[in-house]
Design a protein around this motif. Sequence first.
Motif, PDB file in Angstrom:
ATOM      1  N   VAL A 552      29.486  39.106  35.350  1.00  0.00           N
ATOM      2  CA  VAL A 552      30.859  38.814  35.020  1.00  0.00           C
ATOM      3  C   VAL A 552      31.609  39.971  34.291  1.00  0.00           C
ATOM      4  O   VAL A 552      31.074  40.988  33.380  1.00  0.00           O
ATOM      5  N   THR A 553      32.555  40.298  34.961  1.00  0.00           N
ATOM      6  CA  THR A 553      33.294  41.397  34.645  1.00  0.00           C
ATOM      7  C   THR A 553      34.522  41.324  33.886  1.00  0.00           C
ATOM      8  O   THR A 553      34.921  40.183  33.454  1.00  0.00           O
ATOM      9  N   LEU A 554      35.059  42.484  33.299  1.00  0.00           N
ATOM     10  CA  LEU A 554      36.071  42.476  32.252  1.00  0.00           C
ATOM     11  C   LEU A 554      37.270  41.844  33.074  1.00  0.00           C
ATOM     12  O   LEU A 554      37.920  41.195  32.350  1.00  0.00           O
ATOM     13  N   GLN A 555      37.645  42.330  34.278  1.00  0.00           N
ATOM     14  CA  GLN A 555      38.653  41.592  35.224  1.00  0.00           C
ATOM     15  C   GLN A 555      38.635  40.224  35.241  1.00  0.00           C
ATOM     16  O   GLN A 555      39.594  39.710  35.086  1.00  0.00           O
ATOM     17  N   ASP A 556      37.347  39.702  35.541  1.00  0.00           N
ATOM     18  CA  ASP A 556      37.177  38.257  35.480  1.00  0.00           C
ATOM     19  C   ASP A 556      37.801  37.529  34.050  1.00  0.00           C
ATOM     20  O   ASP A 556      38.226  36.587  34.181  1.00  0.00           O
ATOM     21  N   ILE A 557      37.467  38.063  33.248  1.00  0.00           N
ATOM     22  CA  ILE A 557      37.671  37.540  31.754  1.00  0.00           C
ATOM     23  C   ILE A 557      39.291  37.560  31.492  1.00  0.00           C
ATOM     24  O   ILE A 557      40.036  36.528  31.053  1.00  0.00           O
ATOM     25  N   GLU A 558      39.817  38.712  32.057  1.00  0.00           N
ATOM     26  CA  GLU A 558      41.379  38.882  31.666  1.00  0.00           C
ATOM     27  C   GLU A 558      41.841  38.195  32.927  1.00  0.00           C
ATOM     28  O   GLU A 558      43.112  37.328  32.602  1.00  0.00           O
ATOM     29  N   THR A 559      41.558  38.104  33.919  1.00  0.00           N
ATOM     30  CA  THR A 559      42.318  37.100  35.080  1.00  0.00           C
ATOM     31  C   THR A 559      42.216  35.767  34.599  1.00  0.00           C
ATOM     32  O   THR A 559      43.274  34.844  34.783  1.00  0.00           O
ATOM     33  N   PHE A 560      40.821  35.263  34.064  1.00  0.00           N
ATOM     34  CA  PHE A 560      40.850  34.038  33.672  1.00  0.00           C
ATOM     35  C   PHE A 560      41.735  33.498  32.447  1.00  0.00           C
ATOM     36  O   PHE A 560      42.439  32.498  32.313  1.00  0.00           O
TER      37      PHE A 560
END
Length: 681
Positions: A552-560
């Motif tokens: 789980v990446t930081l980009q995943d979190i921000e995109t979600f």
Amino acid sequence: MLNVSSYAQGAWVAPDSGARAIPSAITGEIIATAGNSTLDVAGMHGYAREVGGRNLRELTFHDRARMLKALALYLSEHKQALYDLSYQTGATQSDHAFDIDGGIGTMFVFASKGRREMPDAHIYLDGELEQLGRTGSFMGQHICVPMQGVGIHINAYNFPVWGMLEKFAPTFLAGVPSIVKPATASCYVTHLCVKLMLESGILPDGALQLISGGVGDLLLHTDAQDVVSFTGSAQTALMLRSTPHLLENSVKFVAEQDSLNASVLGADAATGTAEFDLFIKEVHREMTTKAGQKCTAIRRIMAPQASVEAVIDALSARLAKTVIGDPRDPATRMGALVSRSQCDDVLEKAKILGTEAERVFGDPNNFDVHGADREKGAFLPPMLFHCADPDGAQRLHDTEAFGPVSTIMPYRDADHAIELLNRGKGSLVASVITRDGALARKMVMGAAAWHGRLYFNNSDSMAESTGHGAPMPHMVHGGPGRAGGGEELGGIRGVMHYMQRTAIQGSPDILTAIGDQWVPGAAEYTGGPHPFTRTYHQLRLGETLYTKPRTVTLQDIETFAHFTGDTFYGHMDEDAAKANPFFPGRVAHGYLLLSFAAGLFVHPDPGPVLANTGLGNLAFMKPVSPDEEIKVRLTVKKKTPRTAQYGQVRWHVTVTNQDDDLVAEYELLTMNAYEAGESTA
């Protein structure tokens, strides 16, 4: 002339020379005889246990639920015959809605609840697993199994159909046979209902027997596996429950008896409000439906002192418009009592009430009867009494006139109303007509302990409300103290009265085998085809898929966060997240983790998984920070047939991180197709 037979050990047994004559409530003429002094009640008890019990316990809860639905449908198709005969009890067409339609409706409810809330199995799991050891290798579970005896149902005369079916339905669903003993005064209606049920061919042998007349020494053949369920007078209930044999053998005894139910007009429900009009309508209905012969009828009416006169005037005006007469006439609004002897009993009790209250409406010596002979039929007018000093009264709070009789009394404030309610020493139902939530809560805190049901109604709910006097199969029916201390109905709670609750303890594998439901720690089966490619019948309990991990990446979190709009600071602000005691810093959304979990275990191709229908028992245990991993374990926990084409699969899902710490846990529900050519009804 109807010769009302009993149904014993698979055969009809006609009345004998000692049979009791039964008069019509309308004309007083003898219309039926019932009773056989040589009936082999011991043989009936043995037949129910050996034949009926064995046949029922071979079926699953769903099998029995389907039979209940089929019986309800069959009775619905033949209910006109029940209507036609029930008129002779004094019941009007609207009374049939309470008795006949209500009884059939109760069967439908238990059939539905049996399919939706109970397993397609022989054992009912009651509550959650208990981990009794440190590692989880020793577990506990409460279960319920059918009692190996008989449900002996002794019913009152006022509801010859509902009274039987509201007891029979949960007993049958539990897997226990019934011996039904209706009150003789209206047993001919129960007899017809039983005859229809047997003619349907739906019931297994021994599941239902009928005693028309006396029970003889039936109770002396019972033991701790039997349940005696009684509805009737407190005097008869005391006599039966005191039987030494029942006490010595710990035979379960359920009683629903005399009940001085009351209705309270809230102080906010003044004259001219919709609530005031509703109150008058409710009281009138409870005084006149079944000619007041209802265990839930309103016997005591409580109103603020300032409203008493208005209530008397409005209720008297409504009662004056009530046409009393032959129940077969559509113009009739209140029929007859069940018999002349019941009229005499009501008049005797009304005389007692008259020592503490003044009769302000209804003269039993001067009233009109439409389309029938008042002197021959069992007719009485509605009688309304007024007690100006309910604090000084005694008999008013301990005497039930089981007919169209009620007494109005004033109360000073909410505490006084609660005191008066509770002086009845236990009722099946008390109602409060109010829009005042604070009053409703105060009533619950002060009065709920003395009443089996509290019914609140006002203009918000009155369009859908079922009425003060209508026990619903979904809710508990019964009450403490004077009401008998028993409990019936209440959905699956009612089924449990005919089952034994037992605590089982053992390893996860043992509990899985007993409960037909996979228990964490039990054997798993891995390495086969993807479980989502397997049909309902191919899947077995414990079949498990372990997925590969996903980072789980930081980009995943921000995109979600931006895609969903969920920009909660715990996901987007490092400093604010660290200040939160639950988070080490920015963390992944819980629902992002669920979405990623689904992506890890879902099979993309068309197959037997038809739909995801929900999640259950979802819990998040540990947050996931950026650059951490998650992986999933998916296990078949439980299988339940739903239709002829598909069944429900309940999956146990755990999400863990790179350290194997539990991140989330839940149950996934899917509908899975059966194999081609195979179905489950």
